[in-house]
Design an enzyme around this catalytic site. Structure first.
Site, short mmCIF file in Angstrom:
data_model
loop_
_atom_site.label_atom_id
_atom_site.label_comp_id
_atom_site.label_asym_id
_atom_site.label_seq_id
_atom_site.Cartn_x
_atom_site.Cartn_y
_atom_site.Cartn_z
N ARG A 248 0.86 -1.19 0.00
CA ARG A 248 0.00 0.00 0.00
C ARG A 248 0.90 1.24 0.00
O ARG A 248 1.93 1.26 0.68
CB ARG A 248 -0.92 0.01 1.22
N LYS A 275 -2.37 -1.27 7.67
CA LYS A 275 -3.79 -0.96 7.63
C LYS A 275 -4.62 -2.05 8.31
O LYS A 275 -5.59 -1.76 9.01
CB LYS A 275 -4.24 -0.80 6.17
N HIS A 336 -1.28 3.30 -5.92
CA HIS A 336 -2.04 2.19 -5.38
C HIS A 336 -2.39 1.18 -6.47
O HIS A 336 -2.53 -0.02 -6.21
CB HIS A 336 -3.33 2.69 -4.72
N ARG A 339 -0.66 -2.31 -7.11
CA ARG A 339 -1.11 -3.54 -6.44
C ARG A 339 -2.01 -4.35 -7.38
O ARG A 339 -1.89 -5.57 -7.46
CB ARG A 339 -1.86 -3.18 -5.14
N HIS A 362 -3.32 -9.16 2.42
CA HIS A 362 -4.76 -9.23 2.57
C HIS A 362 -5.09 -10.11 3.76
O HIS A 362 -4.57 -11.21 3.88
CB HIS A 362 -5.41 -9.81 1.31
N TYR A 372 -2.90 -15.18 11.30
CA TYR A 372 -2.12 -14.87 10.10
C TYR A 372 -0.63 -14.99 10.40
O TYR A 372 -0.10 -14.35 11.30
CB TYR A 372 -2.48 -13.44 9.68
#
Length: 400
Positions: A248, A275, A336, A339, A362, A372
């Protein structure tokens, strides 16, 4: 015997002391030597069982008929086990709290509480949230007592945003306002959240991807133009690294020297910088390492790689976007968008989808995989990113 309006009006003023004119039922008119007349009521408190004198108002501002109505209301409260004097004081306190607890006051308190925790909000996000409230909500609801705001008032604000064609903004403002009211409910400043059921009243928004290009020939031409950008080395290098790592833009813009392990060719982002609130490891290709080495003489003694010496801060959000506009890509490609470029092309090149998703950071949607692992597929991702960097360089050479 009941009083009359004429008696109240023409009652003699005592030369000293106080005269009391009874109307029955505990209601009486108190007349003082200075000419002041006060309606008062005597009753036994249903709570303390003690005799209480209750001030109803001043005559003639409160006439006889109205004084009797106020007395009847007080009697009903007493019958219900409520002390009218205490109830009046409680109402005054509530009114005072309402004047203090406006929407803006509580929203700013909520914002301050959230901004104190970097694991919840980044500084950039905190700034965007308060700016959104200042632009779209405070001018309309800011001075209203938060406990008195009704759903239609909130909906009116959101519909005004929609009428300006800002449908996505309306949804974002709704999310913020909804959180503010939920916060107020938790603090017992609101009985209910007037925004809780309003999302369905907003127009549905189909998310559009950021402008990006996927055609190999066009990608190569864009990369050549970036290499020839005549602005500052910080902005040019930021743009050069962006397509290689496709993080990002805010994450790359705020990269710190301390986050880079040159020996291992890794860039580690803490959860507070991400984020999604999840730590992230980005393998660095040879091309990225070379570009970072190139930056050391310029910003190596500062905290941030892309440090703006004129402002004393990292590069702004718009620095890279403005550079893309100057290169002729306004509405065509954005930082951006790199991506989307990488995701589309890597998937078409049959790279493992999980490698790509992890590289894009993600968050897992499957609740059974919420833990994660930011280092997962690290070797495979490192190989993929090096091959991607070599592929981009090949496109750039073909465009020459």
């Amino acid at each position: 015997m009941k009083l009359t309006d004429q008696q109240c009006k023409n009652a003699n003023v005592p030369s000293s002391g106080i005269t009391l004119l009874s109307d029955g039922g505990g209601l009486y008119l108190e007349i003082r030597a200075n000419g002041s007349k006060y309606w008062r009521m005597k009753y036994t408190s249903p709570i303390t069982k003690k005799q209480v004198t209750f001030h109803l108002g001043t005559y003639p501002e409160l006439n006889l008929k109205t004084a009797r109505m106020e007395c009847s209301k007080a009697r009903l409260l007493i019958t219900s086990g409520i002390d009218p004097k205490e109830e009046k004081q409680a109402n005054k306190t509530q009114q005072h709290e309402n004047r203090i607890n406006t929407f803006e006051t509580i929203a700013r308190k909520w914002h301050t509480d959230r901004a104190k925790h970097p694991d919840k909000w980044t500084p950039d996000h905190a700034s965007r949230v308060i700016r959104s409230l200042e632009l779209h909500v405070f001018p309309y609801l800011g001075k209203r007592p938060i406990a008195e705001i009704m759903p239609l008032e909130v909906l009116d604000v959101l519909k005004q945003i929609e009428q300006a064609g800002k449908y996505d903004t309306a949804h974002k403002v709704y999310d913020v306002v909804n959180q503010v009211f939920s916060y107020a409910v938790v603090l017992r400043l609101c009985v209910f959240n007037p925004a809780s059921e309003l999302r369905r009243e907003l127009a549905q928004v189909k998310q559009k991807p950021f402008p990006h290009i996927t055609d190999p020939k066009e990608i190569g031409e864009l990369l050549r133009r970036i290499d020839g950008y005549g602005g500052t080395i910080q902005v040019r290098t930021l743009l050069q690294i962006s397509p290689y790592v496709f993080t990002r833009p805010s994450e790359l813009r705020l990269i710190k020297w301390a986050e880079i392990d040159f020996q291992a060719a890794l860039w580690r982002k803490e959860e507070t910088e991400m984020k999604n609130g999840i730590p992230h490891l980005v393998p660095l290709s040879r091309q990225v390492i070379a570009l970072l080495e190139q930056m050391k003489p310029f910003t190596g003694h500062y905290e941030y790689v892309f440090y703006n010496k004129s402002t004393g801060k990292p590069l702004s959000d718009n620095a890279a976007n403005k550079a893309m506009h100057r290169l002729g890509y306004q509405g065509i490609a954005t930082p951006h968008g790199f991506r989307h470029t990488a995701s589309t092309n890597l998937n078409e090149m049959d790279y493992n989808r999980d490698w790509i998703e992890y590289q894009l950071a993600h968050k897992e949607k499957n609740s059974s995989r919420d833990s994660y692992n930011f280092a997962k597929y690290l070797d495979s991702r490192a190989k993929m990113l090096q091959e991607w960097a070599d592929y981009l360089d090949g496109l750039k050479q073909q465009a020459a």
